[in-house]
Design a protein around this motif. Structure first.
Motif, mmCIF file in Angstrom:
data_model
loop_
_atom_site.group_PDB
_atom_site.id
_atom_site.type_symbol
_atom_site.label_atom_id
_atom_site.label_comp_id
_atom_site.label_asym_id
_atom_site.label_seq_id
_atom_site.Cartn_x
_atom_site.Cartn_y
_atom_site.Cartn_z
ATOM 1 N N LEU A 1 0.821 -1.207 0.000
ATOM 2 C CA LEU A 1 0.000 0.000 0.000
ATOM 3 C C LEU A 1 0.857 1.260 0.000
ATOM 4 O O LEU A 1 0.359 2.345 -0.283
ATOM 5 C CB LEU A 1 -0.919 0.016 1.235
ATOM 6 N N GLY A 2 2.153 1.112 0.326
ATOM 7 C CA GLY A 2 3.016 2.279 0.341
ATOM 8 C C GLY A 2 2.844 3.164 1.548
ATOM 9 O O GLY A 2 2.991 4.374 1.475
ATOM 10 N N LEU A 3 2.524 2.546 2.703
ATOM 11 C CA LEU A 3 2.362 3.335 3.927
ATOM 12 C C LEU A 3 3.732 3.806 4.405
ATOM 13 O O LEU A 3 4.744 3.137 4.200
ATOM 14 C CB LEU A 3 1.674 2.506 5.012
ATOM 15 N N GLU A 4 3.736 4.962 5.054
ATOM 16 C CA GLU A 4 4.996 5.514 5.564
ATOM 17 C C GLU A 4 4.821 5.895 7.025
ATOM 18 O O GLU A 4 3.734 6.305 7.436
ATOM 19 C CB GLU A 4 5.387 6.761 4.769
ATOM 20 N N SER A 5 5.900 5.764 7.776
ATOM 21 C CA SER A 5 6.019 6.149 9.200
ATOM 22 C C SER A 5 4.772 5.809 10.028
ATOM 23 O O SER A 5 4.401 4.643 10.109
ATOM 24 C CB SER A 5 6.408 7.627 9.324
ATOM 25 N N LEU A 6 4.118 6.796 10.579
ATOM 26 C CA LEU A 6 3.072 6.548 11.578
ATOM 27 C C LEU A 6 1.903 5.708 11.058
ATOM 28 O O LEU A 6 1.481 4.770 11.744
ATOM 29 C CB LEU A 6 2.584 7.894 12.125
ATOM 30 N N PRO A 7 1.345 5.951 9.870
ATOM 31 C CA PRO A 7 0.230 5.100 9.408
ATOM 32 C C PRO A 7 0.600 3.628 9.321
ATOM 33 O O PRO A 7 -0.251 2.770 9.589
ATOM 34 C CB PRO A 7 -0.100 5.679 8.027
ATOM 35 N N GLY A 8 1.862 3.298 8.978
ATOM 36 C CA GLY A 8 2.290 1.897 8.920
ATOM 37 C C GLY A 8 2.191 1.225 10.269
ATOM 38 O O GLY A 8 1.683 0.107 10.389
ATOM 39 N N PHE A 9 2.686 1.908 11.319
ATOM 40 C CA PHE A 9 2.629 1.306 12.649
ATOM 41 C C PHE A 9 1.194 1.205 13.153
ATOM 42 O O PHE A 9 0.823 0.237 13.813
ATOM 43 C CB PHE A 9 3.506 2.093 13.622
ATOM 44 N N ILE A 10 0.388 2.209 12.813
ATOM 45 C CA ILE A 10 -1.025 2.135 13.198
ATOM 46 C C ILE A 10 -1.684 0.947 12.517
ATOM 47 O O ILE A 10 -2.461 0.200 13.124
ATOM 48 C CB ILE A 10 -1.745 3.462 12.848
ATOM 49 N N PHE A 11 -1.336 0.721 11.245
ATOM 50 C CA PHE A 11 -1.855 -0.429 10.496
ATOM 51 C C PHE A 11 -1.482 -1.736 11.192
ATOM 52 O O PHE A 11 -2.313 -2.641 11.352
ATOM 53 C CB PHE A 11 -1.265 -0.401 9.084
#
Lengths: 139, 109
Positions: free
Chosen positions: B42-52
């Motif tokens: 999905l190409g998540l970066e930094s904070l959204p990735g960890f939330i995911f």
């Protein structure tokens, strides 16, 4: 149940590989390097900045969801930790009541406490031995 | 409150506790890398990735709770909060980051 879990796993892997391949194909398009428009609701730090079409995003999320379901379903079942529940199930189930080797199995975890040999009659054994000695001397 | 008297009245089986902890940690290790694949794709970066990741871990915990533990977490885990809901949450984080960076590099760069 194992068959259903395996089917879910295979489907999830297929869809996940298809989604990853689609995302890679999409990244080759010249238009994909443009940054997405910033979200109007979420703050800047929480904006996921997803640059993919909606169908690839949905396919990725759904395949991961199904793979999680399949992994959880195909893992071996948990055992109850309360001794009463555990021992009760052990006594009820048929294969646990079978003796696999000496002291193992039988279904009752307290069996070695319940069926112990009594005290040895040491005086009686002594008397028998003396008798046996006397007999062997006379014959 | 769990004290010595409670344990003497209702003893627990250490073999089963170990077996359950091993199964939960296996599931966590497998699903953490899966979440990494999804987050990288999905190409998540930094904070959204960890939330995911934490969101996905919560879903997996709920799966274990409803499908494996028959909605009775206290009869399968000594402390349901620590062993089921938060158990091994940070153990899978490293494998998550590993596959996250790998698939981000594959699909974005």
């Amino acid at each position: 149940m194992a068959l259903v879990a395996n089917a879910i796993n295979v489907l999830g892997i297929l869809f996940l590989s298809h989604a990853v391949y689609s995302a890679w194909e999409h990244s080759l398009l010249p238009s994909s390097s443009l940054p997405p428009s910033p979200s109007s609701i979420l703050p800047q730090a929480l904006d996921p900045k997803i640059n993919l079409p909606l169908d690839i995003v949905l396919e990725t999320l759904a395949s991961v969801f199904f793979l999680c379901l399949g992994v959880v379903l195909s893992s071996p079942s948990l055992k109850p930790i309360q001794w009463s529940a555990w021992a009760g199930r052990l006594e009820r189930c048929k294969e646990a009541r079978k003796y696999t080797e000496f002291g193992v199995g039988g279904g009752n975890p307290y069996e070695n406490l319940e069926e112990r040999p009594g005290f040895l009659d040491i005086r009686g054994a002594n008397r028998d031995f003396a008798e046996w000695i006397r007999h062997s001397k006379t014959t | 409150m769990i004290d010595e008297k409670e344990l003497a009245i209702h003893p627990i089986v250490p073999d089963s506790v170990q077996h359950n902890a091993r199964i939960v940690s296996n599931i966590r290790a497998l699903t953490a890398s899966l979440f990494g694949v999804a987050a990288g794709t999905l190409g998540l970066e930094s904070l959204p990735g960890f939330i995911f990741y934490f969101f996905g871990t919560a879903i997996v915990s709920f799966f274990i709770y409803s499908l494996k533990a028959d909605s009775k977490a206290e009869s399968y885990f000594f402390s349901p909060m620590g062993d089921l809901w938060a158990g091994d949450m940070f153990g899978g984080l490293m494998s998550f980051v590993l596959t996250w960076t790998l698939f981000y590099g594959l699909c974005k760069a």
